[in-house]
Design an enzyme around this catalytic site. Structure first.
Site, mmCIF file in Angstrom:
data_model
loop_
_atom_site.group_PDB
_atom_site.id
_atom_site.type_symbol
_atom_site.label_atom_id
_atom_site.label_comp_id
_atom_site.label_asym_id
_atom_site.label_seq_id
_atom_site.Cartn_x
_atom_site.Cartn_y
_atom_site.Cartn_z
ATOM 1 N N LYS A 90 3.683 10.900 4.422
ATOM 2 C CA LYS A 90 4.990 11.140 4.242
ATOM 3 C C LYS A 90 5.886 10.665 5.094
ATOM 4 O O LYS A 90 5.973 10.372 5.970
ATOM 5 C CB LYS A 90 5.345 12.899 4.776
ATOM 6 C CG LYS A 90 7.086 13.117 3.804
ATOM 7 C CD LYS A 90 6.295 14.257 2.752
ATOM 8 C CE LYS A 90 8.173 13.695 2.052
ATOM 9 N NZ LYS A 90 8.782 12.787 1.092
ATOM 10 N N LYS A 126 4.510 5.091 5.428
ATOM 11 C CA LYS A 126 5.677 4.565 4.871
ATOM 12 C C LYS A 126 5.471 3.649 4.022
ATOM 13 O O LYS A 126 3.757 2.965 4.606
ATOM 14 C CB LYS A 126 6.719 4.056 5.916
ATOM 15 C CG LYS A 126 8.014 2.863 5.724
ATOM 16 C CD LYS A 126 9.093 4.689 6.036
ATOM 17 C CE LYS A 126 10.529 4.300 5.980
ATOM 18 N NZ LYS A 126 10.895 5.840 6.127
ATOM 19 N N GLY A 165 13.044 8.386 -0.322
ATOM 20 C CA GLY A 165 13.778 7.565 -0.116
ATOM 21 C C GLY A 165 14.562 6.684 1.039
ATOM 22 O O GLY A 165 13.800 6.981 2.380
ATOM 23 N N ASP A 166 14.533 4.912 1.060
ATOM 24 C CA ASP A 166 15.051 4.821 2.551
ATOM 25 C C ASP A 166 15.858 3.646 2.833
ATOM 26 O O ASP A 166 16.580 4.049 1.428
ATOM 27 C CB ASP A 166 13.609 4.366 3.295
ATOM 28 C CG ASP A 166 14.239 3.838 4.931
ATOM 29 O OD1 ASP A 166 14.003 4.891 5.750
ATOM 30 O OD2 ASP A 166 14.120 2.497 4.699
#
Ligand code: NDP
Length: 452
Positions: A90, A126, A165-166
């Site tokens: 995650k 990531k 998101g990021d």
């Protein structure tokens, strides 16, 4: 540092010499968990450090797409599936020209411990791309997202790997990514978080990282019988995290005097009040404009081109833009000007020298993996709602977020004090506390599951 930690750090440096951000993150974690490694030999016997610093899987792929003029463009896509000892991978997707494997490995590595701290069952991962959504049309962003997901869909799934998101990946991008996943796989599942409310999103997810960072700061101040009301706050960034942090700080009676973007910062000594913040949200999320326009709109503010806000005197500082945005000298300036608290909304925004300055000055310092864990925690709540096919109310989600941030705080606080000795015993070192608490749960799970 013990022989074991020094040896592993040397090996990690030799193997990943071209990844400075990853090495910085590993050094920060390994140097602070040494007391646990010394106390419990099982971690060395099971080579936990050697294993936890190596991603379980790294996927790198070509992302071809066409721009509005019909030109072919090619970007690079990544997913780092770092650790699945306590749950499916995650972690967010970042679209920014600076993205490379080392940056995603640092973010994925940090994510392992952050997710562990939330108490939810989530492993660490990531991903992202060196694609720059800035200046692209909606149609170009959609074609890029569809091409990116055409490869990524092979590697993710609601029980395997659940991206979010990021930087550069907000509601618009998550929508296009989800649409393409659903089309290719013919299944409607909770494979991404940060979805819109109409199709499986959770209330409070957009707000969660910023709100959670404010809640963490509240908890730290409470240990010194203090509160956010009346505090002058400096915030960097003007994206998702910064926006909702400013909203919550206003609600809690603090005064926020700065926001920024990668071109510069604005200083508004009268405060970025709720009505001014509403204007910023429209500027950033609808018009996709630059923060300098704030100073044209509000005469109380000044704009500083090419600068960061850390020389503005404040009680509390909240870096919410990107990694390494506060160096040692800037941390020293904050402290000299009276800053008593730093809570990190961004990931690894302070470099190692800056962290050492906070710790030497014994200010309240909430490191990213604890202070900004509210975002991923609420993603975990979105996954739970998707599994149940239910939507909780915003009050329910906010109450759970508040409780999770208190637990994270207390967990980091207690672990910090359990291992602190001598003159350090009275001071709460949240870096050590968060790293130790996050590490122990993952490391013990890895041992339980054998050599995989
Ligand atoms: P956004 O893309 O919404 O906003 C990012 C903000 O930071 C923008 O104002 C952007 O300015 C600025 N910024 C980005 N890169 C740089 C840079 N190199 N130098 C100066 N300013 C920069 O991202 P988020 O708000 O989602 O993320 C911000 C930080 O928070 C990141 O570190 C992210 O990893 C972290 N984070 C985010 C979570 C989330 O839920 N979204 C969860 C936990 C952590 P510009 O517009 O000029 O690029």
């Amino acid at each position: 540092m013990s022989d074991y930690t020094s040896r592993v750090l040397e090996e990690v440096r030799a193997k990943n010499a071209n990844e400075p951000e990853f090495l910085q993150a590993v050094q920060e974690v390994i140097s602070t968990i040494a007391p646990v490694l010394d106390a419990k030999k099982k971690y060395e016997d099971n080579c936990i450090l050697e294993r936890i610093t190596e991603p379980e899987r790294t996927i790198i792929f070509r992302v071809p797409w066409t721009d509005d003029k019909g030109n072919i463009r090619v970007n690079r896509g990544f997913r780092v599936e770092f650790n699945s000892a306590i749950g499916p991978y995650k972690g967010g997707l970042r679209f920014h020209p600076s993205v490379n494997l080392g940056i995603l490995k640092f973010l994925g590595f940090e994510q392992i411990f952050k997710n562990s701290l939330t108490t939810l069952a989530m492993g660490g991962g990531k991903g992202g791309s060196d694609f720059d959504p800035k200046g692209k049309s909606d149609a170009e962003v959609m074609r890029f997202c569809q091409s990116f997901m055409t490869e990524l869909q092979r590697h993710i799934g609601a029980d395997t790997d659940v991206p979010a998101g990021d930087i550069g990946v907000g509601g618009r991008e998550i929508g296009y990514l989800f649409g393409q996943y659903k089309r290719l796989r013919n299944e409607f599942t909770g494979v991404l978080t940060g979805k819109a409310l109409n199709w499986g999103g959770s209330l409070i997810r957009p707000e969660a990282t910023g709100y959670g960072t404010a809640y963490f700061a509240q908890n730290m101040l409470a240990t010194r019988n203090d509160e956010l009301a009346g505090k002058v706050c400096v915030v960097s960034g003007s994206g998702n995290v910064a926006q909702y942090l400013v909203e919550k700080l206003n609600q809690l009676g603090a005064k926020v005097v700065t926001m920024s973007d990668s071109n510069g910062y604005i200083y508004d000594p009268e405060g970025i009040t709720p009505d001014k913040l509403a204007w910023v949200l429209e500027l950033k999320n609808v018009r996709r404009g630059r923060i300098k326009e704030y100073a044209d709109q509000f005469k109380s503010a000044q704009y500083f081109e090419g600068q960061r806000p850390w020389n503005v005197p404040c009680d509390c500082a909240f870096p919410c833009a990107t990694q390494n945005e506060i160096n040692g000298a800037e941390a020293a300036t904050l402290i000299k000007n009276g800053c008593k608290l730093v809570a990190e909304g961004a990931n690894m925004p302070t470099d190692l020298e800056g962290i050492n300055n906070y710790l030497a000055a014994k200010i309240l310092y909430g490191p990213a993996k604890a202070a900004n864990a509210g975002g991923v925690a609420t993603s975990g709540l979105e996954m739970a709602q998707n599994s149940q096919r239910l939507n909780w109310t915003s009050e329910e989600v906010d109450a759970k977020l508040f409780g999770i941030m208190k637990n994270i705080h207390d967990n980091a606080y207690n672990h910090a004090h359990e291992y602190a000795t001598g003159s350090d015993a009275a001071f709460t070192n949240y870096v050590a506390g968060a790293n130790i608490a996050g590490f122990v749960k993952v490391a013990d799970s890895m041992i339980d599951q054998g050599l995989v």
